[in-house]
Design a protein around this motif. Structure first.
Motif, PDB file in Angstrom:
ATOM      1  N   GLY A 145     -50.606  43.794  71.219  1.00 53.66           N
ATOM      2  CA  GLY A 145     -50.644  44.267  72.612  1.00 53.66           C
ATOM      3  C   GLY A 145     -50.359  45.758  72.693  1.00 53.66           C
ATOM      4  N   GLY A 146     -50.910  46.534  71.759  1.00 58.45           N
ATOM      5  CA  GLY A 146     -50.824  47.994  71.835  1.00 58.45           C
ATOM      6  C   GLY A 146     -51.973  48.527  72.686  1.00 58.45           C
ATOM      7  N   LEU A 147     -52.248  49.815  72.519  1.00 57.52           N
ATOM      8  CA  LEU A 147     -53.309  50.444  73.306  1.00 57.52           C
ATOM      9  C   LEU A 147     -54.644  49.712  73.121  1.00 57.52           C
ATOM     10  CD1 LEU A 147     -53.523  52.898  75.107  1.00 57.52           C
ATOM     11  CD2 LEU A 147     -53.908  54.307  73.093  1.00 57.52           C
ATOM     12  N   ALA A 148     -55.005  49.433  71.865  1.00 55.70           N
ATOM     13  CA  ALA A 148     -56.296  48.786  71.597  1.00 55.70           C
ATOM     14  C   ALA A 148     -56.341  47.397  72.221  1.00 55.70           C
ATOM     15  CB  ALA A 148     -56.536  48.707  70.086  1.00 55.70           C
ATOM     16  N   GLY A 149     -55.264  46.623  72.045  1.00 53.89           N
ATOM     17  CA  GLY A 149     -55.241  45.259  72.572  1.00 53.89           C
ATOM     18  C   GLY A 149     -55.361  45.243  74.088  1.00 53.89           C
ATOM     19  N   LEU A 150     -54.650  46.148  74.755  1.00 56.02           N
ATOM     20  CA  LEU A 150     -54.661  46.136  76.220  1.00 56.02           C
ATOM     21  C   LEU A 150     -55.975  46.662  76.782  1.00 56.02           C
ATOM     22  CD1 LEU A 150     -50.981  47.238  76.937  1.00 56.02           C
ATOM     23  CD2 LEU A 150     -51.941  44.940  77.057  1.00 56.02           C
TER      24      LEU A 150
ATOM     25  N   VAL B  59     -53.459  37.516  75.017  1.00 54.75           N
ATOM     26  CA  VAL B  59     -52.971  38.594  74.143  1.00 54.75           C
ATOM     27  C   VAL B  59     -51.654  38.137  73.522  1.00 54.75           C
ATOM     28  CG1 VAL B  59     -52.231  41.012  74.010  1.00 54.75           C
ATOM     29  CG2 VAL B  59     -53.994  40.352  75.668  1.00 54.75           C
ATOM     30  N   LEU B  60     -51.562  38.233  72.200  1.00 53.87           N
ATOM     31  CA  LEU B  60     -50.323  37.856  71.509  1.00 53.87           C
ATOM     32  C   LEU B  60     -49.685  39.099  70.924  1.00 53.87           C
ATOM     33  CD1 LEU B  60     -51.709  34.747  69.600  1.00 53.87           C
ATOM     34  CD2 LEU B  60     -50.208  34.719  71.613  1.00 53.87           C
ATOM     35  N   GLU B  61     -48.467  39.386  71.332  1.00 50.17           N
ATOM     36  CA  GLU B  61     -47.775  40.600  70.864  1.00 50.17           C
ATOM     37  C   GLU B  61     -46.441  40.198  70.249  1.00 50.17           C
ATOM     38  OE1 GLU B  61     -48.012  43.969  70.424  1.00 50.17           O
ATOM     39  OE2 GLU B  61     -45.939  43.747  69.775  1.00 50.17           O
TER      40      GLU B  61
ATOM     41  N   GLY C 272     -46.977  48.801  71.699  1.00 46.78           N
ATOM     42  CA  GLY C 272     -47.080  49.254  70.302  1.00 46.78           C
ATOM     43  C   GLY C 272     -46.579  50.674  70.150  1.00 46.78           C
ATOM     44  N   ARG C 273     -47.349  51.479  69.444  1.00 49.13           N
ATOM     45  CA  ARG C 273     -46.924  52.863  69.182  1.00 49.13           C
ATOM     46  C   ARG C 273     -47.150  53.784  70.386  1.00 49.13           C
ATOM     47  NH1 ARG C 273     -50.467  53.828  64.506  1.00 49.13           N
ATOM     48  NH2 ARG C 273     -51.287  51.767  65.020  1.00 49.13           N
ATOM     49  N   ALA C 274     -47.765  53.251  71.439  1.00 50.02           N
ATOM     50  CA  ALA C 274     -47.974  54.075  72.635  1.00 50.02           C
ATOM     51  C   ALA C 274     -46.888  53.818  73.675  1.00 50.02           C
ATOM     52  CB  ALA C 274     -49.356  53.789  73.209  1.00 50.02           C
TER      53      ALA C 274
ATOM     54  N   ASN D  86     -41.553  59.411  74.164  1.00 53.31           N
ATOM     55  CA  ASN D  86     -42.662  58.752  73.476  1.00 53.31           C
ATOM     56  C   ASN D  86     -42.224  58.547  72.033  1.00 53.31           C
ATOM     57  OD1 ASN D  86     -44.599  58.670  75.561  1.00 53.31           O
ATOM     58  ND2 ASN D  86     -45.107  60.823  75.216  1.00 53.31           N
ATOM     59  N   ILE D  87     -42.960  57.705  71.300  1.00 53.62           N
ATOM     60  CA  ILE D  87     -42.599  57.525  69.888  1.00 53.62           C
ATOM     61  C   ILE D  87     -43.175  58.716  69.145  1.00 53.62           C
ATOM     62  CG2 ILE D  87     -42.735  55.983  67.895  1.00 53.62           C
ATOM     63  CD1 ILE D  87     -42.901  53.692  69.872  1.00 53.62           C
ATOM     64  N   GLY D  88     -42.433  59.817  69.156  1.00 57.88           N
ATOM     65  CA  GLY D  88     -42.926  61.061  68.566  1.00 57.88           C
ATOM     66  C   GLY D  88     -43.838  61.780  69.544  1.00 57.88           C
TER      67      GLY D  88
ATOM     68  N   THR E 201     -54.700  66.016  63.505  1.00 55.52           N
ATOM     69  CA  THR E 201     -54.963  64.697  62.910  1.00 55.52           C
ATOM     70  C   THR E 201     -53.690  64.010  62.422  1.00 55.52           C
ATOM     71  OG1 THR E 201     -55.191  65.594  60.677  1.00 55.52           O
ATOM     72  CG2 THR E 201     -57.203  65.454  61.999  1.00 55.52           C
ATOM     73  N   TYR E 202     -52.590  64.735  62.280  1.00 58.52           N
ATOM     74  CA  TYR E 202     -51.334  64.255  61.690  1.00 58.52           C
ATOM     75  C   TYR E 202     -51.467  63.996  60.191  1.00 58.52           C
ATOM     76  CZ  TYR E 202     -49.335  63.700  66.336  1.00 58.52           C
ATOM     77  OH  TYR E 202     -48.875  63.949  67.601  1.00 58.52           O
ATOM     78  N   CYS E 203     -52.651  64.281  59.611  1.00 54.72           N
ATOM     79  CA  CYS E 203     -52.844  64.001  58.182  1.00 54.72           C
ATOM     80  C   CYS E 203     -52.373  65.199  57.372  1.00 54.72           C
ATOM     81  CB  CYS E 203     -54.320  63.768  57.859  1.00 54.72           C
ATOM     82  SG  CYS E 203     -55.035  62.432  58.802  1.00 54.72           S
TER      83      CYS E 203
ATOM     84  N   ALA F 233     -60.346  46.059  65.940  1.00 55.46           N
ATOM     85  CA  ALA F 233     -60.119  47.296  66.706  1.00 55.46           C
ATOM     86  C   ALA F 233     -58.781  47.875  66.276  1.00 55.46           C
ATOM     87  CB  ALA F 233     -60.127  46.998  68.204  1.00 55.46           C
ATOM     88  N   GLY F 234     -58.542  49.100  66.707  1.00 52.43           N
ATOM     89  CA  GLY F 234     -57.286  49.770  66.342  1.00 52.43           C
ATOM     90  C   GLY F 234     -57.586  51.177  65.867  1.00 52.43           C
ATOM     91  N   ASP F 235     -56.531  51.948  65.623  1.00 51.28           N
ATOM     92  CA  ASP F 235     -56.772  53.360  65.298  1.00 51.28           C
ATOM     93  C   ASP F 235     -57.403  53.569  63.930  1.00 51.28           C
ATOM     94  OD1 ASP F 235     -54.592  52.887  63.677  1.00 51.28           O
ATOM     95  OD2 ASP F 235     -53.188  54.139  64.817  1.00 51.28           O
ATOM     96  N   TRP F 236     -57.503  52.499  63.142  1.00 52.67           N
ATOM     97  CA  TRP F 236     -58.117  52.593  61.813  1.00 52.67           C
ATOM     98  C   TRP F 236     -59.551  52.088  61.812  1.00 52.67           C
ATOM     99  CZ3 TRP F 236     -59.871  48.015  59.672  1.00 52.67           C
ATOM    100  CH2 TRP F 236     -59.473  46.857  60.353  1.00 52.67           C
TER     101      TRP F 236
ATOM    102  N   SER G  24     -55.520  57.704  69.069  1.00 51.75           N
ATOM    103  CA  SER G  24     -55.845  56.921  70.262  1.00 51.75           C
ATOM    104  C   SER G  24     -57.352  56.920  70.525  1.00 51.75           C
ATOM    105  CB  SER G  24     -55.098  57.466  71.479  1.00 51.75           C
ATOM    106  OG  SER G  24     -55.558  58.750  71.789  1.00 51.75           O
ATOM    107  N   GLU G  25     -58.033  57.974  70.090  1.00 48.39           N
ATOM    108  CA  GLU G  25     -59.493  58.012  70.265  1.00 48.39           C
ATOM    109  C   GLU G  25     -60.120  56.775  69.596  1.00 48.39           C
ATOM    110  OE1 GLU G  25     -59.745  60.615  72.681  1.00 48.39           O
ATOM    111  OE2 GLU G  25     -61.726  60.670  71.763  1.00 48.39           O
ATOM    112  N   ALA G  26     -59.669  56.484  68.378  1.00 46.67           N
ATOM    113  CA  ALA G  26     -60.227  55.348  67.635  1.00 46.67           C
ATOM    114  C   ALA G  26     -59.736  54.029  68.224  1.00 46.67           C
ATOM    115  CB  ALA G  26     -59.824  55.444  66.170  1.00 46.67           C
TER     116      ALA G  26
END
Ligand SMILES: Cc1cc2nc3c(=O)[nH]c(=O)nc-3n(C[C@H](O)[C@H](O)[C@H](O)COP(=O)(O)OP(=O)(O)OC[C@H]3O[C@@H](n4cnc5c(N)ncnc54)[C@H](O)[C@@H]3O)c2cc1C
Length: 449
Positions: A34-39, A54-56, A63-65, A76-78, A185-187, A418-421, A429-431
């Motif tokens: 139930g993070g950004l992608a799930g919602l 939705v199962l969270e 999630g991370r958002a 925010n988480i960072g 990118t945080y990379c 789905a998800g950021d990966w 969040s774009e992904a």
């Protein structure tokens, strides 16, 4: 009026257990996470009259958002910034999410040991920074123009370091490009990361970002409430332990940690690729295992700080030239505290893939960086939170990932990712948002046909 758009799960009678008739709900779609992608996907799916659960596993969704309220300050988480011209913002607005926040100024400092240089992020910075000589200024403007004009698709085979060396001979310009790549990118792996992804993120950052009033929780709350109003059922504290695909009827059985079993026609998974492999166990196709187990997450360490005031109010943004360190004051642009005078800032370290972290050492490093930019900050501390090792993106995007991801897509019919990966051409969040919409539309199309 609402009830017209709400659909209920199908009920089927199963004679699994001898002597008993078991009443089984079969959902059209179960979304795991139930993070950004799930919602976001729940919003698209529920609008199409499909039954959606939705199962969270967390206590709350997001999630991370998520944004945490600590001593009445919003963290925010960072550091989180939404791309102003990105696809995520468009999609969120498409499902009716109102986004409030302001753009930080394109300004700041570059820190080189004890020396502070003005950052060349706006025109005044370009022409006044002492970090560049005259030749560097020319090369810098040329590099910026190249990024703006670049069709990032043409870079799919290159790493970011390779590309940087191709476009500029200036060492000073190369080092600032590497800083900007990390920022967007945080990379922290320029020799590995895909130039295509970095350049497309850089373009997004150059078009501006937003720090959000109320933090990213403001988007999560709206997404959650809209999904529920559209008829989705959202259950938190529900950890999925196993996914069992059924060969006979193209459906799935989902086993929860509390032993409950849930039946569904489709699954939309938004959890990490490695976790998904774990849930599928022996049912994970070999090709999927081969691809997903190669993905490495992008990690960082974050020090989130609330102060009553800034020792030096002119310093709102800084990047370190030698170490992968970030500092930014978010509360100047976003409402993050009941008291508008309070300061919320983030200090962040971009970790290398597989970097081992000594939490005490990293915390000290982040505190010392903050001390360089804001000497005496500790006197004004309201509260702070340190997270030594957090996943920022579930996949470090490599040049070869695009083919890998495309080939793993339809490995199990009825299982959507789905998800950021999960998006071949974006991250963060774009992904998360674009892959969520894409997966939801694919399920809707399948169910309608
Ligand atoms: C420090 C930091 C800074 C960031 N900054 C930015 C930024 O500036 N800009 C940007 O665009 N993005 C940023 N991001 C990235 C952004 O937060 C994420 O990309 C996005 O929130 C990911 O959403 P998601 O739904 O894909 O994943 P998640 O938020 O991880 O959601 C997955 C959910 O699945 C749940 N789950 C996992 N396993 C199970 C299970 N077995 N059963 C049930 N539920 C399960 C988890 O609890 C989680 O809630 C940042 C992230 C971090 C950590």
């Amino acid at each position: 009026m609402l009830s017209q758009s709400i659909s209920y799960p199908r009920y089927e009678y199963e004679n699994k257990f001898r002597g008993y008739i078991k009443l089984t709900k079969q959902w059209d779609v179960v979304i795991i996470g139930g993070g950004l992608a799930g919602l976001v996907s729940a919003n698209f799916l529920a609008k199409s009259n499909l039954s959606v659960l939705v199962l969270e596993k967390g206590k709350t969704v997001g999630g991370r958002a998520k944004t945490d309220r600590i001593s009445d300050q919003l963290f925010n988480i960072g550091p989180h910034a939404l791309y102003k011209k990105g696809k995520a913002k468009l999609i969120l607005e498409q499902v009716g999410i109102k986004i409030h926040g302001k753009s930080p100024k394109l300004d700041g400092i570059l820190v080189d040991k004890e020396t502070h240089y003005r950052a060349p992020f706006n025109l005044v910075g370009v022409f006044t920074t002492r970090y560049f000589n005259m030749k560097d200024r020319f090369h810098w403007l040329k590099a910026l123009l190249t990024i703006l004009k670049m069709k990032s698709d043409s870079l799919s085979q290159l790493t970011f370091s390779q590309w940087v060396e191709q476009i500029t001979p200036s060492k000073a310009v190369q080092s600032v490009l590497l800083l900007l790549a990390r920022l967007s990118t945080y990379c922290n792996a320029p020799d590995q990361v895909s130039a295509k992804i970095v350049v497309s993120q850089l373009k997004s950052v150059m078009s501006g970002v937003l720090y959000l009033d109320g933090g990213w929780q403001s988007m999560i709350d709206q997404l959650h409430n809209k999904a529920v109003l559209l008829g989705s059922e959202i259950r938190s504290h529900q950890t999925v332990k196993q996914i069992i695909p059924s060969k006979q009827d193209n459906a799935f059985e989902i086993i929860l940690a509390n032993g409950e079993s849930i039946s569904t026609k489709n699954i939309l998974s938004t959890i990490s690729p490695l976790e998904l492999l774990g849930l599928l166990g022996e049912h994970a196709p070999t090709a999927m295992k081969g691809i997903f187990s190669k993905f490495t997450p992008v990690k960082g360490a974050t020090f989130d700080v609330a102060l009553t005031q800034l020792p030096d109010p002119t310093k709102l943004f800084a990047l370190d030239l030698n170490d992968p360190l970030y500092y930014s004051v978010h509360s100047t642009y976003a409402r993050l505290s009941n008291d508008p005078k309070n300061i919320i800032l983030h200090v962040f370290k971009y970790l290398q893939p597989d970097e081992q972290v000594d939490a005490k050492v990293v915390k000290l490093e982040l505190e010392q960086f903050l001390e360089k930019v804001q000497p005496g900050w500790k006197r004004y501390e309201i509260t702070s939170r340190f997270i030594p090792h957090i996943t920022v993106n579930e996949r470090l995007p490599l040049p070869e990932d695009e083919t890998r991801l495309n080939s793993s897509k339809s490995a199990i019919p009825g299982l959507y990712l789905a998800g950021d990966w999960a998006s071949p051409d974006s991250i963060l969040s774009e992904a998360a948002v674009t892959s969520a919409k894409q997966a939801a539309l694919e399920i809707i199309q399948k169910e309608k046909s």
